[in-house]
Design an enzyme around this catalytic site. Structure first.
Site, PDB file in Angstrom:
ATOM      1  N   GLN A   1       0.813  -1.217   0.000  1.00 23.59           N
ATOM      2  CA  GLN A   1       0.000   0.000   0.000  1.00 23.59           C
ATOM      3  C   GLN A   1       0.847   1.268   0.000  1.00 23.59           C
ATOM      4  OE1 GLN A   1      -3.249   0.256  -0.305  1.00 23.59           O
ATOM      5  NE2 GLN A   1      -3.822  -1.886  -0.057  1.00 23.59           N
TER       6      GLN A   1
ATOM      7  N   CYS B   1     -21.360  -8.004   7.011  1.00 22.11           N
ATOM      8  CA  CYS B   1     -22.235  -8.380   5.910  1.00 22.11           C
ATOM      9  C   CYS B   1     -21.545  -8.248   4.556  1.00 22.11           C
ATOM     10  CB  CYS B   1     -23.486  -7.514   5.919  1.00 22.11           C
ATOM     11  SG  CYS B   1     -24.640  -8.002   7.189  1.00 22.11           S
TER      12      CYS B   1
END
Lengths: 127, 416
Positions: free
Chosen positions: B189, B336
């Site tokens: 990153q 989720c």
């Protein structure tokens, strides 16, 4: 993840959002789920003491789109039913109506629990 | 999408540049000839086709090395940072197992470091998983305390993929070198976003990825130090002995050329680009935080990648928020949205509490984002968070003065 049109519809236009006076004898309140699990549903019903018919229902939900849709649908379904009829609503009916995928079945379970919790609260008050 | 033209932005907006970046057109242009007319195998030593390919790879290796202050001979080409991390950890563990069996890493590393470490544990190595501080930074005291005479490797990432927090790698490397321990850092990153120098930063092994820096997917590199100390690895891919025996397999010449070009561009444009990213990031942060209450920034704001912002919107669940902003590509720490149905382990490691992890959104700004896009995203997020809070029983309870930590929640519903 693809959502069914019905889930999207309830998410975009949730039915019966709101809050009732939980101190009222005619109102039953169910609060189920837990924030750390990512789902909390509050479902309230107002029951006619003469007929035991659920005349109004409101909800608020913290959760994913399927959880919002399940509780929105639950309020639609309980309205106009007697308390005993409302207890017949099964989570599997919600799964079917909203075409929930297996990972979202817990949302329907929670909605059924919310209905039962609201009715049980009302019964306690009117026992 | 009626307001698309009015907002002056093209939808959907990509703001998930920690996941991957668009290949820069200049990179693609550099790669194209190597798919067609220049198709030789870089390992073919006996003809022109091979020589040209090898020359291209050598140039790319120089470009990659230059960005991190290394030499070309220290760059081992891989398929990406996941492979580089696997090779670094497994290769060092296997090579130095007689010297010691202890490895130190941290809980907020990428899964490929954590899972590789867990595999090494099964093979008999001892691994310490340090818990970072609340702001995501590792404590040097904790690191020092964890070191033993059996420690052979410390693996701490340069910048985190979820929260963008930049670790003090120079100090970590110094500590390691004082104790004769090798230091590996996953810089997938960080490379091309902040200045890196493997010598000054005391790094022995550094994992790199092309597609996080506007290069192609499927190519990466591992820097392996050759002097002071000379690091040795046991290869994890057996075969033709490519990459000085450390990684066999025919080289992905177009991909490598692309990685080289991407790293060269990053080196040339980093100073200016990071200023622009920071300005966009701060604009996004100010617009969101200025209009909403109960928002929490995850991770240290000072030691952070310029284009990185991770925010928890209390009382709003992440996936429902993503549904509302479906014309914007971002990520959520909500369970989720993950394959494992667990909320972000990175935010959990910071002690954020599961409910804030479920409510988190990661914004990753990149080279191709504009101020108009930032304005659109900020407004949209604010609108949707407000709408979902109207729906949220938790926000209502909070507003009524209920202490949510004191509520006796009825946790998971019973199985039906």
């Amino acid at each position: 993840m693809a959502y069914s049109d019905k889930v999207l519809d309830h998410y975009t236009n949730p039915r019966n959002v709101g809050t009732m006076d939980k101190g009222s004898a005619e109102v039953g309140t169910g609060l189920v789920g837990a924030p750390e699990c990512g789902d909390v549903m509050k479902l309230q019903i107002r029951v006619n003491p003469e007929t035991n018919v659920i005349e109004d229902a409101k909800f608020k939900t913290f959760g994913c789109g399927s959880a919002i849709a399940s509780s929105s649908l639950a309020t639609e379904w309980v309205k106009g039913k007697t308390v005993d009829e409302a207890l017949q609503i099964k989570n599997t009916d919600i799964v079917k109506e909203l075409s929930l995928p297996p990972v979202k079945i817990h949302c329907s379970v929670l909605a059924e629990d919310a209905i039962r919790a609201a009715i049980s609260d009302w019964k306690k008050k009117n026992g | 999408m009626a307001n698309e033209a009015a907002a002056g932005v093209k939808l959907p907006i990509y703001m998930d540049n920690h996941a991957t970046t668009r290949t820069d057109p200049r990179v693609l242009e550099a790669m194209l000839p190597y798919f067609s007319e220049i198709y030789g195998n870089a390992a073919s030593r006996n003809h022109e086709f091979g020589w040209v390919a090898e020359q291209a790879v050598d140039t790319a290796r120089e470009q990659i090395a230059k960005l991190i202050g290394a030499t070309a001979k220290e760059i081992v080409i891989t398929s990406g940072a996941t492979e580089s991390n696997n090779l670094a950890l497994k290769g060092v563990a296997e090579m130095y197992h007689e010297k010691g069996n202890h490895i130190i890493t941290q809980l907020t590393e990428h899964k490929c470091v954590l899972d590789t470490s867990k595999r090494l544990e099964k093979l008999g190595y001892k691994v310490t998983f340090l818990t970072p501080q609340k702001d995501g930074l590792i404590s040097l005291d904790d690191l020092k305390a964890a070191m033993t005479d059996q420690t052979i490797l410390v693996s701490i990432m340069t910048a985190n993929n979820e929260i963008g927090v930049i670790q003090p790698i120079r100090e970590i490397g110094k500590l390691c070198h004082e104790k004769g321990i090798l230091f590996h850092t996953d810089a997938a990153q960080a490379a091309g976003k902040i200045p890196l120098d493997v010598i000054a930063d005391n790094v022995d092994l550094m994992s790199l990825s092309a597609h996080k820096v506007y290069g192609p997917k499927g190519v990466g590199a591992l820097y392996v130090r050759r002097r002071n100390p000379r690091v040795q690895l046991v290869s994890q891919m057996d075969g033709g002995g490519h990459e000085r025996g450390m990684r066999s397999g025919t080289l992905n010449v177009p991909g490598i050329v692309g990685m080289g070009k991407a790293f060269e561009l990053a080196g040339q444009e980093m100073a200016e680009e990071s200023k622009r990213m920071l300005a966009l990031r701060e604009s996004l942060r100010e617009q969101i935080c200025g209009q909403l209450d109960e928002v929490y920034i995850n991770g240290n704001m000072e030691h952070r990648l310029p284009g990185s912002l991770n925010i928890s919107f209390a009382y709003v669940e992440g996936e429902s928020l993503l549904m509302g902003i479906n014309d914007i590509a971002v990520s959520s720490g909500s369970a989720c949205t993950s394959a494992t149905l667990e909320p972000s382990y990175v935010l959990k490691a910071l002690g954020a509490g599961d409910e804030l992890a479920h409510s988190s959104i990661r914004f990753g700004l990149g080279r191709f984002n504009t101020q108009a896009e930032v304005d659109y995203v900020a407004n949209k997020v604010v609108d949707v968070v407000r709408r979902l809070r109207e729906l949220s029983p938790l926000y209502e309870m909070h507003k009524d003065g209920v202490d949510l930590t004191k509520v006796k929640w009825q946790a998971e519903p019973a199985a039906h």
